[in-house]
Enzyme design. Structure first.
Site, PDB file in Angstrom:
ATOM      1  CD  GLU A 112      21.914  38.654 -28.255  1.00 55.94           C
ATOM      2  OE1 GLU A 112      22.914  39.423 -29.118  1.00 55.94           O
ATOM      3  OE2 GLU A 112      22.342  36.774 -28.926  1.00 55.94           O
ATOM      4  CG  HIS A 126      25.900  37.421 -28.725  1.00 54.84           C
ATOM      5  ND1 HIS A 126      25.328  36.494 -28.499  1.00 54.84           N
ATOM      6  CD2 HIS A 126      27.620  36.349 -28.311  1.00 54.84           C
ATOM      7  CE1 HIS A 126      25.437  36.139 -28.698  1.00 54.84           C
ATOM      8  NE2 HIS A 126      27.027  34.960 -28.503  1.00 54.84           N
ATOM      9  CB  CYS A 131      26.608  33.918 -31.860  1.00 53.40           C
ATOM     10  SG  CYS A 131      27.649  33.138 -31.401  1.00 53.40           S
TER      11      CYS A 131
END
Lengths: 231, 734
Positions: free
Chosen positions: A205, A203, A86
Site C-alpha cells: 500500500e 507494504h 505487517c
C-alpha cells in the site's frame, strides 16, 4: 467489491490501506472497529499494519483476542479473501489463519527501506497480477518480521506453492545477504491452503503511485479486484 | 498548610535566597512544601525562560502568513486552501543523556502532543542530534539508545520520521543534544488554543494516569550535570507510544465536535504548568481537587501529583454539557477521563486534597510576574580570518575527499534513518538523505518541506554569523527542493547562562538569527531554550538548532539532489571565495577549529535562492543541492552518490587554490545539474539577475573526476560514505 478494513487500537497503516483500496477500486473500504462482532456481507477483508496494542506481550497477540476476530476466522474459512500486511500478518499467524510466527528481526533493529522481492507464485487472488519469478520492490517497516516455521511446515509451504514472496537481491537471487530479517527461506509472505489469505511483511500500500517511488504494490490490489469481480 | 522550609530544602528546589524571599512577599507568608515545589518548577529556567526572555523578544515573529507565533504550544502558519501547518522543535537533552531510550522517546512524545494539542494531525517528525566524539566511551551507547528511542516512539504512533541531522563533537561528550520536531496539518477554522475561559466550566484530565515518574524533570533540566548524574534517573519520564497513539485519535475525534474551549498537554512540570498556563492565558483561576486525579499508584501525595511528568496526559476545558460526549470518546479509546476541577474568578491556583486546601497561589506570580534576568554577557574575542595559504593543502586530494565523505560528520546516516519508519502515512515524497524532507499534504497537490540545521563550530567562532548561518542554511535547504520557506522553529541549546561568555554566545546568536529572519522574511513561530548544557563546568558548542518549514504549491515540481542524466552541465550558483576558516575540512582533515566562519551575505542569500527556486518552478533543473559543510566537494559527491552517476569538473574558472575551491564553505551557493539544452538560457538568466553562475563540468562516468586534482571511483566513495557508521556501531574496541 465490498471491502472491510479492520482497525485495532494502535493500528497506524489503516488510512494508507484505505487510500490504496480506494485508489484501485474506486470505493473506500468499510471501517470496522476491533470491538465490533459482525462484519456483514463483505467480499474482502484487510488487516492493516501498525502496532496494535503497542506490540505489548507479543506482536498481534492482544489484537487476536478482539471481538471481531471470530467473525474474521469464520469469513476466512468461508473463503473470503483476507490480506494482512505487517502487523496484519502477525495477527493472522496469532489467530491461526496462517502458519508460523514472526520473531524479532535477526539484526535486532527496526528496518525501514525498499527491498527487492521475488514473486514466488502468481497462483492466488493477490498475486495473479505478477509474473512468477519476477522481481518487485516494496518497502518494509518492521521490528518483528523474522518469519519462522518448523522444517516440516516449511516443506509443506514449498510443496504446496504457498510462498508468495521471498526477499532477494536486485537480480532475483534468494541469498542469505538478501535476507533482511532472518526469515526461514527468505520468506516475506505466505498463503493459506485455499490460497485466499495472504500475510506479508512488505507494504504494497506504500507503493501504489509514482510519487511513492514506484507502483509495484498496485497489481496486488488490482488483481484482487479483478478476480473478485469474476467470482 | 505549614511545613518547615529550611535553606537546604530551598536549595534542593533550585531556588536562590532572593527568589525565595520573592515567594514570601507574593504569598504574604511562607509557602508550604507543595507551593515551594510549584514555584520551583514554574520558575525553573526550563519553564520561565528567565535568562532568555529579554533576548527572545528580538526575534521577528510576524508575517502575513503567520497565524500564531511563539507563546502557544506550537507555531501556526497558513498554507492556503484553509489549511495550516503547525510545528515546533523542543529539546530533551538532559533526560536523553541520563537514559537515552526513554529520554529520546519521551522527547518525541512531548513534541507530538504540542502539535496535536492545537488540532493538527502530526504528519512528520524530524530531529537534530549531537553526540560526543566517536571514540568517547559513552557515544555509541547514547547514539544507539537515542535512535532506538526515537524510532520506538515515532514508529509506533505511526508518524513518519522523515529526516534530521546528526553531528559528533567532543564538546557533547558529557551532554548530548536531542532536539525533536513535529509538523502537523490542521484546518484553519479548527485550531485549538490553551486560554481557559468560562467561570464554572469543568477542567478535565484525560490520557494516562499520573505516576511517580519524572518528578522534578524541569528542575533537573535547568541545572548542570556533575558526577551524580546517574542518580537522576528517576527524574526521567517513561513513554508509552501506544497510549499516545490513542490519545492523538481521541483528541482529534473530540476536536471534530464542538466540545472544547481550551486544551493543553501536560509536558514539562506536568499538571502544574498545564493548569497554570491555561489559567494565566485566560486570566482566570483554577480550583482543582487533587483527590480526583487518576493515579497509577495508591497513596500519591499532592506534591507528587503536581510535579510528576508522567507522559501522555492532557488538560482540557469543556463547554458546559459536553462532558458525556467527551467521556464516551475517551472511553472508546480506553483512556482515563476525569473532571478534576472548575474555572474560578479568584485568579488563584487553588488546590484541595481530601477536603483540605493544600495550595493557594496567585497565578500571575507563576508566569508573567516570574523572575526575569538580564544576565551579563560578553562576546568572544574576534578571531583572525584565515587566507587559503594559511591552511595546509592535502598531500593527496583523493584521500582527503574519502576522509571527509567517510568521516563521522559527512558520512551517510542511513544506519540511523533506516530505523525510523519514514514512509508511514504514504505521503513522504522526499525521503531522508536530501536537502529537505518533503511530505505531501494528504489528498492535495501541495507539500511541506522540512529541514533542521545548525553549524555549531561557526556559532562558537562567531555567535552572530553562526546564528545567521543556521537560519540561512535551513532556508537554502528548503529552497533547494523547490519550496518557498515560510517560518522557523528554534531550539536554542547553550551552556550555563550565569557565565557571561555563554550568555554572550546566546545573545550573539539571537542577534544573528533575528537579522537573517528579517532579511529572508522567515519569522520564528515557536521554539524552546535549553540552557545549562554543561558537565563539570564545560559547556557544549553553542547550538541554536533551527527547524525550517516551506511550502511547495505543486509537489510535482519538487527538485532532488540525485544526478539524473548523463551529460548534464554542472552550474555553481553564488560567489566562491574559498573561505576555509572554521571549515569541516580543517576540523576533520587537519584537526583545526580556528579561523572565522564564512560570512553570510543575506542579500546574496535571498537573491541566489529566489533565482534557484524560480528555475525549479520553471522546470529547468534536473538536480539541485545546496553547498554547506564540506563545500563544493561534499555537494558534488552527494549528488553523484544519490544518482549513482559520476561527474567531471574543472576548477580553473574559480581561480583559487584547489583546496579552497573544493572545501571552502562560502555561503549562499547551490550546485545545479541542467541539460545542455537549458545551459545557455540559465546562464543568461543568471547574468541578467546579477548572480554568479559558473559552468564547472558535466555529469557522467563512474568516478568523481576533478581535472588535475583527483579522480575517485564512485564505488570507493560509496564504500567510505556508507561504511563509516555501520562500522563504527559494530566496532569491538570501544
Amino acid at each position: 467489491m465490498k471491502a472491510a478494513l479492520i482497525t485495532f487500537p494502535g493500528s497506524n497503516c489503516d488510512r494508507d490501506m484505505a487510500v490504496a483500496i480506494k485508489s484501485v477500486t474506486g470505493r473506500a473500504p468499510i471501517a470496522v472497529w476491533h470491538s465490533e462482532t459482525t462484519l456483514g456481507d463483505v467480499d474482502f477483508i484487510a488487516l492493516p499494519g501498525g502496532f496494535s496494542y503497542g506490540d505489548y506481550l507479543r506482536c498481534g497477540a492482544i489484537a487476536a483476542r478482539s471481538g471481531i476476530i471470530p467473525e474474521i476466522i469464520r469469513a476466512g474459512k468461508r473463503g473470503v479473501p483476507i490480506l494482512g500486511i505487517c502487523n496484519g500478518f502477525q495477527i493472522l499467524t496469532e489467530i491461526g489463519l496462517l502458519p508460523g510466527a514472526l520473531m524479532r528481526n535477526a539484526g535486532l533493529h527496526f528496518i525501514c527501506r525498499d527491498v527487492p522481492l521475488r514473486v514466488e507464485t502468481s497462483q492466488s487472488v493477490f498475486t495473479g497480477g505478477y509474473r512468477t519469478g519476477s522481481v518487485v520492490h516494496m518497502p518494509v517497516a518492521h521490528h518483528d518480521g523474522n518469519y519462522f516455521v518448523d522444517p516440516d511446515q516449511q516443506k509443506r509451504l514449498d510443496d504446496e506453492d504457498r510462498i508468495a514472496w521471498r526477499y532477494c537481491t536486485k537480480s532475483g537471487e534468494v541469498t542469505p545477504q538478501a535476507n533482511i530479517n532472518g526469515s526461514v527461506g527468505n520468506i516475506a509472505g505466505v498463503l493459506n491452503e485455499s490460497r485466499t489469505i495472504l500475510g506479508m511483511m512488505p507494504h504494497p500500500e506504500r507503493m501504489i503511485e509514482s510519487a511513492h517511488g514506484g507502483t509495484d504494490g498496485r497489481p496486488l490490489f488490482e488483481s484482487a479486484l479483478s478476480m473478485l469481480a469474476t467470482l | 498548610m505549614s511545613d518547615v522550609i529550611t535553606p537546604a530544602i530551598i536549595q534542593e528546589h533550585g531556588l536562590n535566597e532572593e527568589e525565595y524571599a520573592r515567594i514570601e512577599r507574593v504569598l504574604g507568608r511562607a509557602p508550604n512544601l507543595l507551593e515551594l515545589g510549584i514555584y520551583s518548577v514554574m520558575w525553573s529556567e526550563h519553564c520561565s525562560y528567565k535568562s532568555s526572555r529579554l533576548h527572545l523578544k528580538k526575534l521577528p515573529t510576524k508575517a502575513p502568513w503567520v497565524i500564531c507565533g511563539p507563546g502557544e504550544n506550537a507555531g501556526v502558519v497558513d498554507i492556503g486552501d484553509g489549511q495550516a501547518a503547525i510545528f515546533k522543535m523542543e529539546s530533551h537533552n538532559h533526560p536523553s543523556f541520563i537514559e537515552p531510550y526513554q529520554g529520546a522517546a519521551t522527547g518525541v512524545g512531548g513534541i507530538l502532543r504540542d502539535v496535536f494539542t492545537m488540532g493538527a494531525r502530526p504528519v512528520a517528525n524530524m530531529n537534530a542530534l549531537r553526540f560526543g566524539a566517536p571514540e568517547h566511551l559513552k557515544t555509541r551507547h547514547l547514539l544507539s539508545g537515542v535512535v532506538a528511542g526515537i524510532g520506538g516512539y515515532g514508529n509506533c504512533v505511526g508518524v513518519p520520521t522523515v529526516g534530521g541531522e546528526t553531528d559528533f563533537h567532543p564538546s557533547y561528550n558529557g551532554n548530548i543534544l536531542v532536539n525533536a520536531m513535529t509538523v502537523g496539518v490542521a484546518e484553519i477554522d479548527k485550531i485549538f488554543y490553551s486560554a481557559a475561559a468560562g467561570i464554572g466550566n469543568s477542567v478535565v484530565y484525560v490520557g494516562s494516569r499520573t505516576g511517580r515518574d519524572g518528578i522534578h524533570g524541569a528542575t533537573m533540566a535547568s541545572t548542570e550535570f556533575s558526577e551524580d548524574t546517574e542518580e537522576k534517573r528517576p527524574t526521567v519520564q517513561v513513554g508509552d507510544p501506544f497510549t499516545e497513539k490513542r490519545l492523538i485519535e481521541a483528541c482529534l475525534e473530540l476536536m471534530s465536535t464542538d466540545a472544547i474551549i481550551a486544551i493543553q498537554d501536560m509536558g514539562a512540570a506536568g499538571l502544574t504548568s498545564s493548569s497554570v498556563e491555561m489559567a494565566s492565558k485566560g486570566g482566570v483561576g483554577f480550583a482543582l481537587d487533587l483527590s480526583k486525579v487518576p493515579c497509577r499508584e495508591d497513596g500519591m501525595q499532592p506534591y507528587e501529583m503536581m510535579l510528576s511528568e508522567s507522559q501522555e496526559r492532557m488538560l482540557m476545558v469543556l463547554k458546559p454539557g459536553h462532558e458525556a460526549e467527551a467521556q464516551a470518546i475517551f472511553r472508546k479509546w480506553e483512556l482515563d477521563f476525569a473532571v478534576i476541577g472548575q474555572i474560578t474568578d479568584s485568579g488563584n491556583l487553588s488546590l484541595t486534597f481530601e477536603g483540605d486546601l493544600v495550595a493557594d497561589i496567585p497565578v500571575p506570580s507563576l508566569t508573567d510576574d516570574a523572575p526575569i534576568y538580564d544576565r551579563p554577557h560578553v562576546q568572544p574575542s574576534r578571531r583572525a580570518p584565515l587566507s587559503p595559504d594559511q591552511v595546509a593543502r592535502p598531500d593527496d586530494y583523493g584521500a582527503a575527499l574519502l576522509q571527509l565523505m567517510g568521516g563521522p560528520n559527512l558520512s551517510s546516516r542511513r544506519w540511523i534513518w533506516e530505523q525510523y519508519d519514514h514512509m508511514v502515512m504514504a505521503d513522504t515524497i522526499q525521503r531522508p538523505g536530501g536537502d529537505a524532507a518533503v511530505v505531501r499534504v494528504h489528498g492535495t497537490q501541495k507539500a511541506l518541506a522540512i529541514s533542521t540545521d545548525c553549524t555549531p563550530r561557526y556559532v562558537a567562532a562567531d555567535p552572530k554569523e553562526g546564528g545567521k548561518q543556521a537560519v540561512a542554511e535551513t532556508w537554502r535547504n528548503l529552497t533547494a527542493v523547490g519550496a518557498t520557506p515560510l517560518a522557523i522553529t528554534d531550539c536554542l541549546n547553550f551552556g550555563n547562562p550565569e557565565r557571561p561568555q555563554i550568555m554572550g554566545q546566546f545573545v550573539g546568536a539571537i542577534e544573528g538569527m533575528a537579522e537573517a529572519c528579517h532579511a529572508l522574511d522567515y519569522p520564528v513561530v515557536s521554539g524552546n531554550v535549553s540552557l545549562y548544557n554543561e558537565t563539570n563546568g564545560t559547556g557544549i558548542l553553542p547550538t541554536p538548532a533551527i527547524g525550517g518549514v516551506g511550502l511547495l504549491k505543486n509537489a510535482q515540481r519538487m527538485a532532488g539532489l540525485a544526478f539524473r542524466r548523463t551529460g548534464d552541465r554542472l552550474i555553481l550558483i553564488g560567489e566562491t571565495k574559498g573561505h576555509l576558516g572554521s571549515s569541516l575540512y580543517m576540523m576533520d582533515c587537519l584537526g583545526r577549529e580556528d579561523g572565522t566562519p564564512p560570512p553570510v551575505d543575506l542579500v546574496a542569500e535571498r537573491k541566489n535562492g529566489d533565482f534557484v527556486r524560480s528555475q525549479i518552478e520553471a522546470g529547468l533543473l534536473d538536480a539541485v543541492h545546496d553547498l554547506s559543510s564540506g563545500g563544493l566537494a561534499a555537494s558534488l559527491c552527494e549528488m553523484a552518490l544519490a544518482g549513482n552517476m559520476g561527474a567531471r569538473i574543472d576548477l580553473a574558472p574559480l581561480s583559487l587554490p584547489a583546496h579552497a575551491a573544493l572545501f571552502g564553505e562560502d555561503q549562499a551557493r547551490y550546485l545545479l545539474a541542467v541539460s545542455k539544452d537549458n545551459l545557455a538560457e540559465i546562464l543568461a538568466l543568471a547574468e541578467k539577475a546579477g548572480i554568479d553562475a559558473v559552468d564547472l563540468g558535466e555529469t557522467g562516468g563512474s568516478s568523481i573526476h576533478i581535472a588535475d586534482v583527483l579522480d575517485v571511483p564512485l564505488d570507493d566513495l560509496r564504500k567510505a560514505h556508507e561504511g563509516w557508521m555501520p562500522q563504527f556501531m559494530a566496532r569491538a574496541d570501544l
